[in-house]
Design an enzyme around this catalytic site. Structure first.
Site, PDB file in Angstrom:
ATOM      1  N   LYS A 111       0.844  -1.197   0.000  1.00 20.77           N
ATOM      2  CA  LYS A 111       0.000   0.000   0.000  1.00 20.77           C
ATOM      3  C   LYS A 111       0.882   1.251   0.000  1.00 20.77           C
ATOM      4  O   LYS A 111       0.591   2.228  -0.677  1.00 20.77           O
ATOM      5  CB  LYS A 111      -0.935   0.004   1.217  1.00 20.77           C
ATOM      6  CG  LYS A 111      -2.122  -0.943   1.071  1.00 20.77           C
ATOM      7  CD  LYS A 111      -3.304  -0.476   1.903  1.00 20.77           C
ATOM      8  CE  LYS A 111      -4.629  -1.090   1.571  1.00 20.77           C
ATOM      9  NZ  LYS A 111      -4.815  -2.485   1.399  1.00 20.77           N
ATOM     10  N   LYS A 193      -3.875  -9.268  -7.613  1.00 21.16           N
ATOM     11  CA  LYS A 193      -4.832 -10.128  -6.902  1.00 21.16           C
ATOM     12  C   LYS A 193      -6.249  -9.576  -7.036  1.00 21.16           C
ATOM     13  O   LYS A 193      -6.446  -8.362  -7.044  1.00 21.16           O
ATOM     14  CB  LYS A 193      -4.413 -10.128  -5.420  1.00 21.16           C
ATOM     15  CG  LYS A 193      -5.250 -10.947  -4.480  1.00 21.16           C
ATOM     16  CD  LYS A 193      -4.627 -10.894  -3.089  1.00 21.16           C
ATOM     17  CE  LYS A 193      -5.249  -9.803  -2.243  1.00 21.16           C
ATOM     18  NZ  LYS A 193      -6.246 -10.227  -1.294  1.00 21.16           N
ATOM     19  N   LYS A 196     -11.201  -6.655  -2.981  1.00 22.80           N
ATOM     20  CA  LYS A 196     -12.393  -5.822  -2.752  1.00 22.80           C
ATOM     21  C   LYS A 196     -12.102  -4.357  -3.043  1.00 22.80           C
ATOM     22  O   LYS A 196     -12.951  -3.627  -3.499  1.00 22.80           O
ATOM     23  CB  LYS A 196     -12.814  -5.894  -1.283  1.00 22.80           C
ATOM     24  CG  LYS A 196     -13.207  -7.246  -0.803  1.00 22.80           C
ATOM     25  CD  LYS A 196     -13.706  -7.116   0.632  1.00 22.80           C
ATOM     26  CE  LYS A 196     -13.379  -8.359   1.424  1.00 22.80           C
ATOM     27  NZ  LYS A 196     -12.056  -8.296   2.064  1.00 22.80           N
TER      28      LYS A 196
HETATM   29  N1  AQP Z   1      -7.836 -12.998  -4.663  1.00 24.38           N
HETATM   30  C1  AQP Z   1      -7.844 -13.891  -3.680  1.00 24.38           C
HETATM   31  N2  AQP Z   1      -7.599 -15.188  -3.958  1.00 24.38           N
HETATM   32  C2  AQP Z   1      -7.611 -16.123  -2.964  1.00 24.38           C
HETATM   33  N3  AQP Z   1      -7.861 -15.826  -1.669  1.00 24.38           N
HETATM   34  C3  AQP Z   1      -8.120 -14.544  -1.357  1.00 24.38           C
HETATM   35  N4  AQP Z   1      -8.415 -13.936  -0.202  1.00 24.38           N
HETATM   36  C4  AQP Z   1      -8.594 -12.616  -0.424  1.00 24.38           C
HETATM   37  N5  AQP Z   1      -8.424 -12.335  -1.733  1.00 24.38           N
HETATM   38  C5  AQP Z   1      -8.131 -13.511  -2.344  1.00 24.38           C
HETATM   39  C6  AQP Z   1      -8.520 -14.629   1.075  1.00 24.38           C
HETATM   40  O1  AQP Z   1      -9.780 -14.329   1.651  1.00 24.38           O
HETATM   41  C7  AQP Z   1      -9.625 -14.292   3.081  1.00 24.38           C
HETATM   42  C8  AQP Z   1     -10.220 -13.026   3.608  1.00 24.38           C
HETATM   43  O2  AQP Z   1      -9.461 -11.939   3.139  1.00 24.38           O
HETATM   44  P1  AQP Z   1      -9.769 -10.491   3.667  1.00 24.38           P
HETATM   45  O3  AQP Z   1     -10.955  -9.986   2.973  1.00 24.38           O
HETATM   46  O4  AQP Z   1      -9.835 -10.503   5.135  1.00 24.38           O
HETATM   47  O5  AQP Z   1      -8.493  -9.677   3.308  1.00 24.38           O
HETATM   48  P2  AQP Z   1      -7.701  -9.504   1.974  1.00 24.38           P
HETATM   49  O6  AQP Z   1      -6.860 -10.704   1.749  1.00 24.38           O
HETATM   50  O7  AQP Z   1      -6.953  -8.215   2.108  1.00 24.38           O
HETATM   51  O8  AQP Z   1      -8.832  -9.425   0.854  1.00 24.38           O
HETATM   52  P3  AQP Z   1      -9.063  -8.277  -0.197  1.00 24.38           P
HETATM   53  O9  AQP Z   1     -10.259  -8.612  -0.985  1.00 24.38           O
HETATM   54  O10 AQP Z   1      -7.799  -8.016  -0.967  1.00 24.38           O
HETATM   55  O11 AQP Z   1      -9.436  -7.059   0.727  1.00 24.38           O
HETATM   56  P4  AQP Z   1      -8.928  -5.551   0.661  1.00 24.38           P
HETATM   57  O12 AQP Z   1      -9.081  -5.114  -0.754  1.00 24.38           O
HETATM   58  O13 AQP Z   1      -9.812  -4.824   1.608  1.00 24.38           O
HETATM   59  O14 AQP Z   1      -7.485  -5.572   1.120  1.00 24.38           O
HETATM   60  C9  AQP Z   1      -8.140 -14.428   3.391  1.00 24.38           C
HETATM   61  O15 AQP Z   1      -7.867 -15.757   3.769  1.00 24.38           O
HETATM   62  C10 AQP Z   1      -7.498 -14.086   2.080  1.00 24.38           C
HETATM   63  O16 AQP Z   1      -6.235 -14.709   1.951  1.00 24.38           O
END
Ligand code: AQP
Length: 331
Positions: A111, A193, A196
């Site tokens: 970030k 990746k 969200k």
């Molecule tokens: N793209 C992905 N592929 C596989 N696994 C994923 N996870 C997230 N994105 C992918 C897994 O989902 C679980 C929950 O993740 P999270 O929402 O708590 O946090 P994150 O990994 O930071 O997900 P995002 O969507 O990328 O959120 P933002 O954009 O808010 O940072 C975890 O087990 C994660 O590994």
């Protein structure tokens, strides 16, 4: 029975990456483990949230846990803030984490590298809170996507540090990262990746996307000009990502089998097959989601989950505070 814990932060609508990388494993594992699945509503405020949107995302997140198949009779489902011990042990864990360790965490570094400004202190120290989330329950295993493995490794280091300083307090947990689908990539940029917080909506399939919209996102996914369905993440990242999605949604079918199925066929045929699988999965989840919203299952689940989680977390927090010397009266 071995214990397993994992959570998702409702920073937005849950997407296919969350489902494939995390949620579907929670559901599979609730049969064989004592499963704790929480909604990380403390972690999600490490980046600024609109209160109204956050409330909706929280409700949707619980509803989607249930709609994807988590059963409140088998798994303990709760909101992080309903168990105050998370924040308390989170601070204690933070005081036992070195700055050097936090500086190495790639999520924060990414970030920063993207030039994002106004990053919060909470975002920087969130791996310590995540460690507390896990250690409170003496979880044996933590099913996560690839991006969270580093945080579970920090949790292991902290558990060992506490145990060394104060005597045996915590179980040292293992991360569980699945071989297929641990990192689903953006459909519009397979070098990133699926996330969200991605600004480009086209790359991310939300679990509550309209089915026509979801189909269109798959059909316009970035591919290549090699005209062969082959698992080769280096040279064909877009196609390989679609193969991961296809395999994950079809009983983890092998890539060889998928390559054989589409030998001599065009990308259009392959994308249609992937879109069919995605839409069938989404449709099933969405049907259950709508039924759940009309019931009072969300309230009942959270109340029951908080009760069960508090009993375990409070006892562990007390044990830790006593071991550290933070309490005078031994209650
Ligand atoms: N793209 C992905 N592929 C596989 N696994 C994923 N996870 C997230 N994105 C992918 C897994 O989902 C679980 C929950 O993740 P999270 O929402 O708590 O946090 P994150 O990994 O930071 O997900 P995002 O969507 O990328 O959120 P933002 O954009 O808010 O940072 C975890 O087990 C994660 O590994």
């Amino acid at each position: 029975m071995k214990r397993m814990l994992s959570g998702i932060k409702p920073t937005g609508q849950l997407h296919l990456g969350n489902y494939i990388g995390a949620l579907r494993h929670f559901v599979e594992n609730q049969e064989d483990y004592e499963m704790f699945a929480f909604i990380a509503n403390l972690h999600c405020i490490t980046v600024m949230q609109d209160p109204e949107e956050l409330r909706n995302n929280l409700r949707d997140c619980v509803a989607l846990y249930l709609a994807c198949g988590l059963d409140p009779k088998k798994a303990t489902i709760f909101l992080q803030t309903d168990v105050k011990a998370h924040a308390q042990l989170g601070f204690i864990a933070c005081c036992h984490t070195y700055l050097g360790e936090l500086n190495r965490m790639t999520q924060f570094k990414d970030k920063q590298a993207k030039g994002e400004t106004n990053l919060s202190g909470g975002l920087y120290t969130y791996p310590s809170l995540m460690a507390a989330d896990i250690l409170l329950y003496d979880a044996d295993y933590v099913p996560v996507g690839e991006d969270q493995k580093q945080h579970v490794e920090l949790t292991r280091d902290l558990a060992e540090r506490f145990n060394h300083r104060y005597g045996e307090l915590f179980k040292v947990p293992e991360p569980l990262v699945s071989k297929v689908g641990a990192r689903i990539m953006s459909l519009s940029d397979p070098s990133k990746k699926m996330s969200k917080s991605d600004d480009n909506d086209k790359g991310c399939i939300y679990l509550l996307d309209d089915l026509k919209v979801a189909r269109k996102k798959v059909m316009s996914a970035v591919t290549d000009s090699l005209a062969q369905v082959k698992y080769d993440p280096q040279n064909q990242p877009g196609i390989s990502n679609l193969m991961q999605i296809y395999s994950s949604l079809d009983n983890n079918r092998s890539f060889e089998e998928i390559e054989k199925e589409f030998e001599g066929k065009g990308y259009g045929d392959f994308k249609r097959a992937v879109a069919d699988k995605v839409c069938a999965t989404l449709e099933e989840i969405q049907n259950r989601y709508h039924t759940i919203l009309e019931s009072n299952l969300i309230e009942e689940t959270l109340k029951d989950g908080a009760h069960k989680a508090n009993a375990i977390a409070d006892a562990k927090l007390k044990q830790v505070q006593q071991a550290i010397g933070m309490e005078i009266i031994q209650k």
